[in-house]
Design an enzyme around this catalytic site. Sequence first.
Site, PDB file in Angstrom:
ATOM      1  N   GLY A  11       0.834  -1.407  -0.174  1.00 52.14           N
ATOM      2  CA  GLY A  11       0.058  -0.173  -0.181  1.00 52.14           C
ATOM      3  C   GLY A  11       0.915   1.453  -0.127  1.00 52.14           C
ATOM      4  O   GLY A  11       1.083   2.288   0.171  1.00 52.14           O
ATOM      5  N   TRP A  13       2.640   3.417  -2.548  1.00 52.62           N
ATOM      6  CA  TRP A  13       2.032   4.157  -3.237  1.00 52.62           C
ATOM      7  C   TRP A  13       0.926   5.208  -3.738  1.00 52.62           C
ATOM      8  O   TRP A  13       0.617   5.985  -3.700  1.00 52.62           O
ATOM      9  CB  TRP A  13       2.125   3.636  -5.211  1.00 52.62           C
ATOM     10  N   ASP A  31      -4.205  -5.459  -5.834  1.00 53.10           N
ATOM     11  CA  ASP A  31      -3.746  -6.534  -6.099  1.00 53.10           C
ATOM     12  C   ASP A  31      -4.095  -7.948  -5.641  1.00 53.10           C
ATOM     13  O   ASP A  31      -5.430  -7.944  -4.875  1.00 53.10           O
ATOM     14  CB  ASP A  31      -2.829  -5.598  -5.032  1.00 53.10           C
ATOM     15  N   ASP A  47      -6.377 -10.781  -9.038  1.00 57.32           N
ATOM     16  CA  ASP A  47      -6.168 -11.217  -9.948  1.00 57.32           C
ATOM     17  C   ASP A  47      -6.084 -10.428 -10.809  1.00 57.32           C
ATOM     18  O   ASP A  47      -7.111 -10.220 -12.322  1.00 57.32           O
ATOM     19  CB  ASP A  47      -5.578 -12.272 -10.212  1.00 57.32           C
ATOM     20  N   ASP A  72       3.114  -1.799 -10.513  1.00 58.55           N
ATOM     21  CA  ASP A  72       4.414  -2.396  -9.091  1.00 58.55           C
ATOM     22  C   ASP A  72       4.028  -3.553  -9.479  1.00 58.55           C
ATOM     23  O   ASP A  72       4.569  -4.135  -8.369  1.00 58.55           O
ATOM     24  CB  ASP A  72       4.473  -1.258  -7.841  1.00 58.55           C
ATOM     25  N   LYS A 112       6.680  -0.645 -13.352  1.00 58.57           N
ATOM     26  CA  LYS A 112       7.658  -1.073 -12.281  1.00 58.57           C
ATOM     27  C   LYS A 112       8.363  -2.405 -13.907  1.00 58.57           C
ATOM     28  O   LYS A 112       7.512  -2.768 -14.124  1.00 58.57           O
ATOM     29  CB  LYS A 112       8.085  -2.011 -11.178  1.00 58.57           C
TER      30      LYS A 112
END
Length: 157
Positions: A11, A13, A31, A47, A72, A112
């Site tokens: 958590g 970000w 997430d 997912d 991320d 990322k």
Amino acid sequence: MTVVDLGSAPGGWSQVAGSLVGSDGIMIASDILPMDSIPDVTFIQGDFTEESVFEQIMDVIQERPVDLVISDMAPNMSGMRDVDQPKSMYLVELALDMARQVLSPGGCFLTKVFQGEGFQPYMAEMRSSFNTVLTRKPSSSRARSRETYLLGKGFKG
């Protein structure tokens, strides 16, 4: 502002972006792992590669233009580059696809990425969609790690 944070757990970000967006904006986090509740953040657990989770995120966005998409996401790493790199690239490609669907013109995308096979073509794809693409390696990342972040600024829409 409207911000989407993919791969949000634990958590960090979302906490920073949520405090900047505040109650006047919309902050959506998602997430596969659970995440503690954060004020002014709508959390969707699941997912992201599944259509139902994507649709839940889109339902919260509705027709609002999104200002920033953060990704991320990373697969569970096996330590085998030939397995991990394609899984990682699949996630960042999905995130870029979503960003292209929801970002308002001029919006930003931060993701990322792990350098390796597929990295250069992915960077070229980002350059085709954004006025500026910057590469950033956070100081918290180990020097030998292939982890880096790409920041696309000025979505061409």
